[in-house]
Write a protein that holds these residues in place. Structure first.
Motif, mmCIF file in Angstrom:
data_model
loop_
_atom_site.group_PDB
_atom_site.id
_atom_site.type_symbol
_atom_site.label_atom_id
_atom_site.label_comp_id
_atom_site.label_asym_id
_atom_site.label_seq_id
_atom_site.Cartn_x
_atom_site.Cartn_y
_atom_site.Cartn_z
ATOM 1 N N THR A 93 0.850 -1.189 0.000
ATOM 2 C CA THR A 93 0.000 0.000 0.000
ATOM 3 C C THR A 93 0.885 1.239 0.000
ATOM 4 O O THR A 93 2.087 1.161 0.270
ATOM 5 N N ASP A 94 0.275 2.382 -0.308
ATOM 6 C CA ASP A 94 1.013 3.641 -0.339
ATOM 7 C C ASP A 94 1.600 3.949 1.035
ATOM 8 O O ASP A 94 1.159 3.407 2.044
ATOM 9 N N TRP A 95 2.587 4.838 1.052
ATOM 10 C CA TRP A 95 3.201 5.186 2.330
ATOM 11 C C TRP A 95 2.742 6.556 2.802
ATOM 12 O O TRP A 95 3.499 7.353 3.331
ATOM 13 N N ASP A 96 1.447 6.800 2.610
ATOM 14 C CA ASP A 96 0.794 7.962 3.206
ATOM 15 C C ASP A 96 -0.031 7.463 4.399
ATOM 16 O O ASP A 96 -0.009 6.273 4.722
ATOM 17 N N ARG A 97 -0.750 8.358 5.051
ATOM 18 C CA ARG A 97 -1.514 7.974 6.245
ATOM 19 C C ARG A 97 -2.532 6.865 5.947
ATOM 20 O O ARG A 97 -2.634 5.888 6.676
ATOM 21 N N ARG A 98 -3.256 7.020 4.858
ATOM 22 C CA ARG A 98 -4.269 6.022 4.495
ATOM 23 C C ARG A 98 -3.618 4.661 4.208
ATOM 24 O O ARG A 98 -4.115 3.617 4.627
ATOM 25 N N GLY A 99 -2.507 4.683 3.487
ATOM 26 C CA GLY A 99 -1.795 3.441 3.181
ATOM 27 C C GLY A 99 -1.242 2.769 4.425
ATOM 28 O O GLY A 99 -1.237 1.537 4.528
ATOM 29 N N ASP A 100 -0.762 3.592 5.368
ATOM 30 C CA ASP A 100 -0.260 3.046 6.636
ATOM 31 C C ASP A 100 -1.375 2.329 7.396
ATOM 32 O O ASP A 100 -1.186 1.222 7.906
ATOM 33 N N ILE A 101 -2.529 2.974 7.463
ATOM 34 C CA ILE A 101 -3.670 2.382 8.173
ATOM 35 C C ILE A 101 -4.097 1.083 7.498
ATOM 36 O O ILE A 101 -4.338 0.073 8.165
#
Length: 143
Positions: free
Chosen positions: A77-85
Motif C-alpha cells: 500500500t502507499d506510504w501515506d496515512r491512508r496506506g499506513d492504516i
C-alpha cells in the motif's frame, strides 16, 4: 557523497527491492495494492503477477478471501496515512488467519523514497528519473 552517488545508491536499492518483489510474484504471491494505477506502475517496472486491490470491499472479507488461497501475500500500500492504516489493518487480519504478510518491501521503499514520493503509482516515474540522472536508462523508461 555527491548527488550522483546518492541517486545511484537509491536506484540500486529500489532495483533490489523490485527484484525481490518479482521473485515473490514468480512464486505466486499475491501483491496487494490500493488502485489500478499502482498495478500499472508496477507492471511498467516489469513486475507481473497476481495483483489484488484492497480498496473495493470490506478489509476483513478481503483478507479472509486471500488467506483461503494459501499463497504468500505482499502488502504494498502507499506510504501515506491512508496506506499506513490499510497496511496495519490488513496485516492484523492476515495474521489472525494464520498468514504472515510481507511488509518489508513496502517499508524499505518508504524509507528510500520518503521525501520524493508517497505512493506506488509514482514509483515508475521516480525510478525513471533516477535512471535518467544516473545515466542508466532503458527503452522501457521512455515508452
Amino acid at each position: 557523497m555527491t548527488d550522483l552517488e546518492i541517486y545511484r545508491k537509491r536506484l540500486e536499492r529500489i532495483e533490489e527491492l523490485l527484484s525481490e518483489l518479482s521473485e515473490y510474484s514468480g512464486r505466486g504471491a499475491i501483491i496487494i495494492v490500493e488502485g489500478k494505477r499502482d498495478v500499472l506502475s508496477l507492471k511498467r517496472l516489469g513486475i507481473e503477477g497476481n495483483f489484488e486491490l484492497a480498496t473495493h470491499q470490506s478489509l476483513f472479507n478481503f483478507s479472509e478471501k486471500i488467506a483461503r488461497l494459501g499463497n504468500e501475500v505482499v502488502i504494498l500500500t502507499d506510504w501515506d496515512r491512508r496506506g499506513d492504516i490499510l497496511a496495519i489493518k490488513l496485516s492484523g487480519y492476515f495474521q489472525s488467519f494464520g498468514l504472515k504478510p510481507e511488509l518489508e518491501i513496502r517499508n524499505k521503499l518508504r524509507l528510500i523514497s520518503q521525501k520524493e514520493i508517497k505512493d506506488v503509482e509514482s514509483l515508475y516515474t521516480y525510478v525513471s528519473k533516477l535512471r535518467l540522472k544516473t545515466g542508466y536508462c532503458s527503452k522501457r523508461d521512455f515508452q
